[in-house]
Write an enzyme that holds these catalytic residues in place. Structure first.
Site, short mmCIF file in Angstrom:
data_model
loop_
_atom_site.label_atom_id
_atom_site.label_comp_id
_atom_site.label_asym_id
_atom_site.label_seq_id
_atom_site.Cartn_x
_atom_site.Cartn_y
_atom_site.Cartn_z
N HIS A 99 60.74 -3.62 3.46
CA HIS A 99 61.23 -2.32 2.98
C HIS A 99 61.81 -2.41 1.56
O HIS A 99 62.27 -3.46 1.14
CB HIS A 99 62.33 -1.80 3.91
CG HIS A 99 61.90 -1.65 5.33
ND1 HIS A 99 62.78 -1.81 6.37
CD2 HIS A 99 60.71 -1.35 5.89
CE1 HIS A 99 62.15 -1.61 7.52
NE2 HIS A 99 60.88 -1.34 7.25
N TYR A 151 74.41 -5.28 6.18
CA TYR A 151 74.07 -5.46 4.76
C TYR A 151 74.60 -4.33 3.91
O TYR A 151 74.70 -3.19 4.33
CB TYR A 151 72.57 -5.65 4.55
CG TYR A 151 71.66 -4.56 5.04
CD1 TYR A 151 71.13 -3.62 4.16
CD2 TYR A 151 71.28 -4.49 6.38
CE1 TYR A 151 70.27 -2.63 4.61
CE2 TYR A 151 70.43 -3.52 6.83
CZ TYR A 151 69.92 -2.58 5.94
OH TYR A 151 69.08 -1.61 6.39
N LYS A 202 70.53 -5.44 -2.26
CA LYS A 202 71.04 -5.62 -0.91
C LYS A 202 71.72 -6.99 -0.78
O LYS A 202 71.26 -7.97 -1.36
CB LYS A 202 69.91 -5.54 0.12
CG LYS A 202 69.24 -4.19 0.19
CD LYS A 202 68.09 -4.19 1.18
CE LYS A 202 67.40 -2.83 1.21
NZ LYS A 202 66.22 -2.84 2.10
N ASP A 234 56.51 0.48 10.53
CA ASP A 234 56.24 -0.85 9.99
C ASP A 234 54.86 -1.37 10.38
O ASP A 234 54.28 -2.20 9.68
CB ASP A 234 57.32 -1.84 10.42
CG ASP A 234 58.63 -1.62 9.67
OD1 ASP A 234 58.63 -0.90 8.65
OD2 ASP A 234 59.65 -2.17 10.11
#
Length: 195
Positions: A59, A129, A69, A171
Site C-alpha cells: 500500500h 504505525y 510510516k 489486495d
C-alpha cells in the site's frame, strides 16, 4: 535532487530492563532527527490480524497525500516490507524486509515513495504505525504482493510451501508494477540494504 529525504531504515530501540520488565522510548523528535527523519506524524493506526500468514499490502498514498510510516509490531511477529516505487530510481522495484516483533522491538521507517506491506508470522498479531498524513481515500494505491517483477523474482515472503496468505479482496487484485505509472519522483537516495 536534494538528499534531505530519508530512505527506508530499520530502527532498533534500546530497552532498559530490570526485574519488573523493561522501558523503551519508541519515538522522540530529537532522536529521529539524528537519523535524518524529520517528518511530522499526524495519525496513529493499529491493526489486529487474527490468522497467521495474513498479508496486508502493498500500500501507499499518492502525492500530494503521500505518507511516511513508522511501523512496529506490538504483539506477535511480522515480516515487514518496503518496495521502491520512485520513478527514475536506480533501485525502482527493489525491496527490503525485516522481521518486526513484540520481542525485538524493532521499527521500520518507510518514507513517501515506497509501497509498504507485511505478513504475519503467527496468530493474533498487532501492528501499530505512525503516518505523516491522514488517510485520503482518493490517494489510496497499491501494487500486487506477489508481482514477480518486484526484485526480479518477487518478494521472498516467509510463507510455508504451498501457503496462500489471507488477503483482503482489494489486495488480491492490485495492479502489477508494470501497470503502475508512478507519481513519486526520485530524490537522489537509492534504496539500501537494512543495517
Amino acid at each position: 535532487m536534494s538528499l534531505s529525504r530519508p530512505t527506508v531504515q530499520l530502527i532498533a530501540s534500546r530497552r532498559f530492563g530490570d526485574a519488573r520488565g523493561w522501558f523503551t522510548e519508541v519515538y522522540s523528535v530529537p532522536a529521529f532527527e539524528k537519523l535524518g527523519i524529520s517528518c511530522t506524524f499526524v495519525q496513529d493506526n493499529h491493526s489486529l490480524s487474527v490468522p497467521a500468514y495474513t498479508l496486508r499490502g502493498l500500500h501507499f498514498q499518492t502525492p500530494p497525500r503521500g505518507q511516511d510510516k513508522l511501523v512496529r509490531c506490538i504483539r506477535g511477529r511480522i515480516f515487514d516490507v518496503a518496495v521502491d516505487i520512485r520513478k527514475g530510481s536506480p533501485t525502482y522495484g527493489q525491496w527490503v524486509g525485516a522481521e518486526l516483533s513484540a520481542d525485538n522491538g524493532h521499527q521500520l521507517f518507510v518514507p513517501v515513495g515506497f509501497a509498504h506491506g507485511f505478513v504475519t508470522l503467527e496468530d493474533n498479531c498487532e501492528v501499530s504505525y505512525k503516518c505523516s498524513d491522514s488517510y485520503a481515500p482518493d490517494s489510496d494505491g497499491g501494487i500486487r504482493w506477489d508481482d514477480p517483477a518486484i526484485g526480479s523474482g518477487g518478494i521472498d515472503w516467509p510463507l510455508p510451501a504451498g501457503t496462500i496468505p489471507e488477503l483482503s479482496a482489494k489486495d488480491a487484485v492490485q495492479p502489477l508494477l508494470a501497470d503502475f505509472d508512478s507519481p513519486f519522483p526520485y530524490d537522489g537516495r537509492p534504496l539500501a540494504p537494512l543495517a
